[in-house]
Design a protein around this motif. Structure first.
Motif, PDB file in Angstrom:
ATOM      1  N   GLN A 100       0.827  -1.208   0.000  1.00 28.14           N
ATOM      2  CA  GLN A 100       0.000   0.000   0.000  1.00 28.14           C
ATOM      3  C   GLN A 100       0.858   1.252   0.000  1.00 28.14           C
ATOM      4  O   GLN A 100       0.532   2.229  -0.675  1.00 28.14           O
ATOM      5  CB  GLN A 100      -0.973  -0.001   1.182  1.00 28.14           C
ATOM      6  N   GLN A 101       1.971   1.236   0.717  1.00 30.45           N
ATOM      7  CA  GLN A 101       2.857   2.401   0.716  1.00 30.45           C
ATOM      8  C   GLN A 101       3.414   2.651  -0.681  1.00 30.45           C
ATOM      9  O   GLN A 101       3.559   3.802  -1.099  1.00 30.45           O
ATOM     10  CB  GLN A 101       3.985   2.237   1.729  1.00 30.45           C
ATOM     11  N   SER A 102       3.707   1.584  -1.417  1.00 26.95           N
ATOM     12  CA  SER A 102       4.212   1.754  -2.782  1.00 26.95           C
ATOM     13  C   SER A 102       3.167   2.429  -3.679  1.00 26.95           C
ATOM     14  O   SER A 102       3.526   3.213  -4.556  1.00 26.95           O
ATOM     15  CB  SER A 102       4.657   0.413  -3.376  1.00 26.95           C
ATOM     16  N   ILE A 103       1.909   2.150  -3.431  1.00 24.44           N
ATOM     17  CA  ILE A 103       0.840   2.818  -4.194  1.00 24.44           C
ATOM     18  C   ILE A 103       0.787   4.296  -3.822  1.00 24.44           C
ATOM     19  O   ILE A 103       0.704   5.164  -4.697  1.00 24.44           O
ATOM     20  CB  ILE A 103      -0.509   2.121  -3.963  1.00 24.44           C
ATOM     21  N   PHE A 104       0.831   4.582  -2.524  1.00 23.87           N
ATOM     22  CA  PHE A 104       0.834   5.991  -2.093  1.00 23.87           C
ATOM     23  C   PHE A 104       2.039   6.734  -2.660  1.00 23.87           C
ATOM     24  O   PHE A 104       1.925   7.891  -3.080  1.00 23.87           O
ATOM     25  CB  PHE A 104       0.834   6.090  -0.568  1.00 23.87           C
ATOM     26  N   ASP A 105       3.200   6.083  -2.687  1.00 21.78           N
ATOM     27  CA  ASP A 105       4.404   6.716  -3.219  1.00 21.78           C
ATOM     28  C   ASP A 105       4.280   6.987  -4.719  1.00 21.78           C
ATOM     29  O   ASP A 105       4.772   7.998  -5.219  1.00 21.78           O
ATOM     30  CB  ASP A 105       5.633   5.847  -2.952  1.00 21.78           C
ATOM     31  N   ALA A 106       3.625   6.082  -5.430  1.00 22.16           N
ATOM     32  CA  ALA A 106       3.482   6.228  -6.880  1.00 22.16           C
ATOM     33  C   ALA A 106       2.454   7.293  -7.256  1.00 22.16           C
ATOM     34  O   ALA A 106       2.571   7.913  -8.319  1.00 22.16           O
ATOM     35  CB  ALA A 106       3.084   4.890  -7.502  1.00 22.16           C
ATOM     36  N   PHE A 107       1.473   7.502  -6.391  1.00 24.35           N
ATOM     37  CA  PHE A 107       0.382   8.432  -6.698  1.00 24.35           C
ATOM     38  C   PHE A 107       0.226   9.464  -5.589  1.00 24.35           C
ATOM     39  O   PHE A 107      -0.432   9.208  -4.582  1.00 24.35           O
ATOM     40  CB  PHE A 107      -0.934   7.672  -6.908  1.00 24.35           C
ATOM     41  N   PRO A 108       0.821  10.650  -5.763  1.00 23.92           N
ATOM     42  CA  PRO A 108       0.682  11.703  -4.760  1.00 23.92           C
ATOM     43  C   PRO A 108      -0.776  12.072  -4.502  1.00 23.92           C
ATOM     44  O   PRO A 108      -1.126  12.512  -3.420  1.00 23.92           O
ATOM     45  CB  PRO A 108       1.444  12.880  -5.363  1.00 23.92           C
ATOM     46  N   VAL A 109      -1.614  11.894  -5.525  1.00 28.80           N
ATOM     47  CA  VAL A 109      -3.058  12.102  -5.364  1.00 28.80           C
ATOM     48  C   VAL A 109      -3.741  10.791  -5.688  1.00 28.80           C
ATOM     49  O   VAL A 109      -3.542  10.223  -6.768  1.00 28.80           O
ATOM     50  CB  VAL A 109      -3.585  13.219  -6.294  1.00 28.80           C
ATOM     51  N   MET A 110      -4.527  10.311  -4.736  1.00 29.49           N
ATOM     52  CA  MET A 110      -5.320   9.099  -4.940  1.00 29.49           C
ATOM     53  C   MET A 110      -6.592   9.247  -4.121  1.00 29.49           C
ATOM     54  O   MET A 110      -6.532   9.364  -2.892  1.00 29.49           O
ATOM     55  CB  MET A 110      -4.565   7.859  -4.498  1.00 29.49           C
ATOM     56  N   VAL A 111      -7.717   9.272  -4.811  1.00 29.47           N
ATOM     57  CA  VAL A 111      -9.009   9.386  -4.140  1.00 29.47           C
ATOM     58  C   VAL A 111      -9.827   8.163  -4.510  1.00 29.47           C
ATOM     59  O   VAL A 111     -10.237   8.006  -5.660  1.00 29.47           O
ATOM     60  CB  VAL A 111      -9.753  10.681  -4.547  1.00 29.47           C
ATOM     61  N   LEU A 112     -10.036   7.287  -3.540  1.00 29.37           N
ATOM     62  CA  LEU A 112     -10.805   6.061  -3.728  1.00 29.37           C
ATOM     63  C   LEU A 112     -12.132   6.239  -2.997  1.00 29.37           C
ATOM     64  O   LEU A 112     -12.143   6.402  -1.773  1.00 29.37           O
ATOM     65  CB  LEU A 112     -10.034   4.862  -3.172  1.00 29.37           C
ATOM     66  N   THR A 113     -13.229   6.227  -3.750  1.00 30.16           N
ATOM     67  CA  THR A 113     -14.539   6.539  -3.194  1.00 30.16           C
ATOM     68  C   THR A 113     -15.491   5.357  -3.337  1.00 30.16           C
ATOM     69  O   THR A 113     -15.799   4.943  -4.461  1.00 30.16           O
ATOM     70  CB  THR A 113     -15.149   7.756  -3.922  1.00 30.16           C
TER      71      THR A 113
END
Length: 135
Positions: free
Chosen positions: A59-72
């Motif tokens: 999950q941290q790798s996803i956050f690192d790859a995408f400075p903006v991520m909005v999952l609704t």
């Protein structure tokens, strides 16, 4: 008035924590929501990530790859110790963005931890959109 099934309450709480941790960009909290040997297949067809330490790193790798991520979450469906959630996602990275939808399924154990999560979405389509030249 009938009281709510305690299993459903556990499932609803686990699903809520899942989306709350992503919104907070808290990989440790996201992974702690899983059983110690919990597994995530995201997206389905990829090698599952198993265990809290590996889940947190994933999950941290996803956050690192995408400075903006909005999952609704858009729609929730519950049955027994399982849930399915339709969602929308917006990601941004390197001046590019993509919007896409998917469905996650969850199986929650008797302690309210996610034992298994599967994410159904089209990773190749999202990768193509992020690689495309943006106007």
């Amino acid at each position: 008035m009938m009281s709510q099934d305690p299993t459903r309450s556990l499932v609803e709480a686990a699903v809520s924590r899942y989306f709350t941790a992503i919104a907070a960009r808290d990989a440790a909290a996201w992974a702690a929501n899983f059983a110690p040997d919990g597994r995530s297949e995201d997206p389905v067809g990829r090698e599952p990530v198993v265990g809290r330490e590996a889940l947190a790193a994933f999950q941290q790798s996803i956050f690192d790859a995408f400075p903006v991520m909005v999952l609704t979450p858009v729609e929730h469906y519950f049955g027994g110790n399982q849930a399915a959630v339709k969602w929308t996602c917006h990601v941004e990275a390197g001046g590019r963005s993509a919007d896409f939808t998917g469905i996650n399924t969850y199986e929650v154990d008797e302690h309210g931890a996610i034992a298994r999560q599967k994410a159904f979405w089209d990773i190749e389509s999202v990768q193509r959109r992020l690689a495309a030249v943006q106007p």
